[in-house]
Enzyme design. Structure first.
Site, PDB file in Angstrom:
ATOM      1  N   ASP A 106       3.980   3.344   6.630  1.00  0.00           N
ATOM      2  CA  ASP A 106       3.260   3.266   7.759  1.00  0.00           C
ATOM      3  C   ASP A 106       4.019   2.752   8.903  1.00  0.00           C
ATOM      4  O   ASP A 106       5.190   2.374   8.666  1.00  0.00           O
ATOM      5  CB  ASP A 106       1.957   2.087   7.672  1.00  0.00           C
ATOM      6  N   VAL A 144      10.750   6.114   9.097  1.00  0.00           N
ATOM      7  CA  VAL A 144       9.796   7.171   8.609  1.00  0.00           C
ATOM      8  C   VAL A 144       8.642   6.711   8.496  1.00  0.00           C
ATOM      9  O   VAL A 144       8.272   5.609   8.154  1.00  0.00           O
ATOM     10  CB  VAL A 144      10.387   7.863   7.326  1.00  0.00           C
ATOM     11  N   GLU A 199       8.113   2.431  -6.053  1.00  0.00           N
ATOM     12  CA  GLU A 199       8.260   1.943  -4.600  1.00  0.00           C
ATOM     13  C   GLU A 199       8.161   3.135  -3.508  1.00  0.00           C
ATOM     14  O   GLU A 199       8.680   4.129  -3.990  1.00  0.00           O
ATOM     15  CB  GLU A 199       9.395   0.992  -4.492  1.00  0.00           C
ATOM     16  N   ASP A 200       7.762   2.980  -2.306  1.00  0.00           N
ATOM     17  CA  ASP A 200       7.707   4.163  -1.062  1.00  0.00           C
ATOM     18  C   ASP A 200       9.286   4.064  -0.566  1.00  0.00           C
ATOM     19  O   ASP A 200       9.636   5.019  -0.715  1.00  0.00           O
ATOM     20  CB  ASP A 200       6.845   3.642  -0.234  1.00  0.00           C
ATOM     21  N   LYS A 210       0.772  -1.217  -0.041  1.00  0.00           N
ATOM     22  CA  LYS A 210       0.074   0.185   0.048  1.00  0.00           C
ATOM     23  C   LYS A 210       0.656   1.232  -0.116  1.00  0.00           C
ATOM     24  O   LYS A 210       0.504   2.493  -0.261  1.00  0.00           O
ATOM     25  CB  LYS A 210      -0.876  -0.220   1.094  1.00  0.00           C
ATOM     26  N   GLY A 211       2.112   1.212   0.565  1.00  0.00           N
ATOM     27  CA  GLY A 211       2.993   2.327   0.687  1.00  0.00           C
ATOM     28  C   GLY A 211       3.201   3.336  -0.437  1.00  0.00           C
ATOM     29  O   GLY A 211       3.261   4.460  -0.093  1.00  0.00           O
ATOM     30  N   ARG A 244      -0.207   6.351   7.274  1.00  0.00           N
ATOM     31  CA  ARG A 244      -0.060   6.797   5.788  1.00  0.00           C
ATOM     32  C   ARG A 244      -0.630   7.945   5.255  1.00  0.00           C
ATOM     33  O   ARG A 244      -0.244   8.272   4.432  1.00  0.00           O
ATOM     34  CB  ARG A 244      -0.656   5.560   5.296  1.00  0.00           C
ATOM     35  N   ASP A 269      14.991  -0.339   1.527  1.00  0.00           N
ATOM     36  CA  ASP A 269      15.483  -0.321   2.965  1.00  0.00           C
ATOM     37  C   ASP A 269      16.445  -1.556   2.727  1.00  0.00           C
ATOM     38  O   ASP A 269      17.729  -1.308   2.212  1.00  0.00           O
ATOM     39  CB  ASP A 269      14.600  -0.840   3.819  1.00  0.00           C
ATOM     40  N   LYS A 328      17.130   4.349   1.608  1.00  0.00           N
ATOM     41  CA  LYS A 328      17.986   4.237   2.907  1.00  0.00           C
ATOM     42  C   LYS A 328      19.322   3.331   2.436  1.00  0.00           C
ATOM     43  O   LYS A 328      19.209   2.283   2.668  1.00  0.00           O
ATOM     44  CB  LYS A 328      17.340   3.613   3.699  1.00  0.00           C
TER      45      LYS A 328
END
Ligand code: IMP
Ligand code: MG
Length: 176
Positions: free
Chosen positions: A158, A152, A98-99, A42-43, A164, A102, A130
């Site tokens: 989220d 974050v 993509e949000d 959902k990001g 969100r 990582d 990141k």
């Protein structure tokens, strides 16, 4: 764990200014060629919508959800496609949206999977990166912001499914 405070790291104006720049960059690359944006739910829902509005090339929107099992605030590397694309991407110019990247595990898995479906081209765009956290190599074509190794939330991101809808991106302080 409880959230003690959320401090603004990137304001709504900063985020939207950067998204306009990314949209212009992507439009310049694809020109009049159609591009298929794959929103990873959902990001990246908020980011994908804003970005799509700033791309002048013909845009097709597709959605996919994946879950990377892991406790708390890190992914495990075990990635599962929860909802797959409803359409074929064969022969299409695809950009995965993509949000945040990582460890890179989610995207590494997903890109390998999408490659087997024979798109014409496959690129990756992330709002946040990141780089210090990377465990698996991922080639990112478009990055909104590189951020430090801090958790974050907001603009789609989220913490335990919350926050969100914050219009900005904030650092989270957790109460132990
Ligand atoms: P990766 O597989 O470790 O690259 O994890 C990527 C996914 O972890 C993202 O799509 C997010 O859902 C989640 N994630 C990683 N860092 C953060 C963060 O700082 N805030 C919220 N979600 C995050
Ligand atoms: Mg998440």
């Amino acid at each position: 764990m409880k959230i003690k405070n959320i401090s603004v790291y990137l304001t709504e104006e900063q985020v939207e200014k950067r998204i306009r720049e990314l949209g212009a960059e992507i439009s310049a690359v694809y020109g009049e060629e159609p591009v298929c944006l794959i929103c990873i739910l959902k990001g990246s829902a908020f980011f994908t919508c804003e970005l799509a509005k700033r791309i002048t090339s013909p845009v097709e929107l597709e959605f996919m959800s994946v879950s990377s099992y892991g406790a708390g605030t890190s992914s495990s590397g075990v990635v599962r496609i929860v909802n797959d694309l409803g359409t074929s991407i064969e022969g299409k110019n695809v950009i995965v949206i993509e949000d945040i990247i990582d460890s890179g595990r989610t995207l590494n898995y997903l890109l390998e999977n999408l490659k087997t479906r024979n798109p014409k081209s496959l690129r990756l765009c992330t709002l946040l990166d990141k780089p210090d956290r990377r465990v698996v190599r991922v080639d990112v074509d478009y990055v909104g912001f590189e951020i430090p190794d801090k958790f974050v939330v907001g603009y789609g991101l989220d913490y335990d499914q919350r926050y969100r809808n914050l219009p900005y991106i904030g650092f989270v302080e957790i109460e132990e």
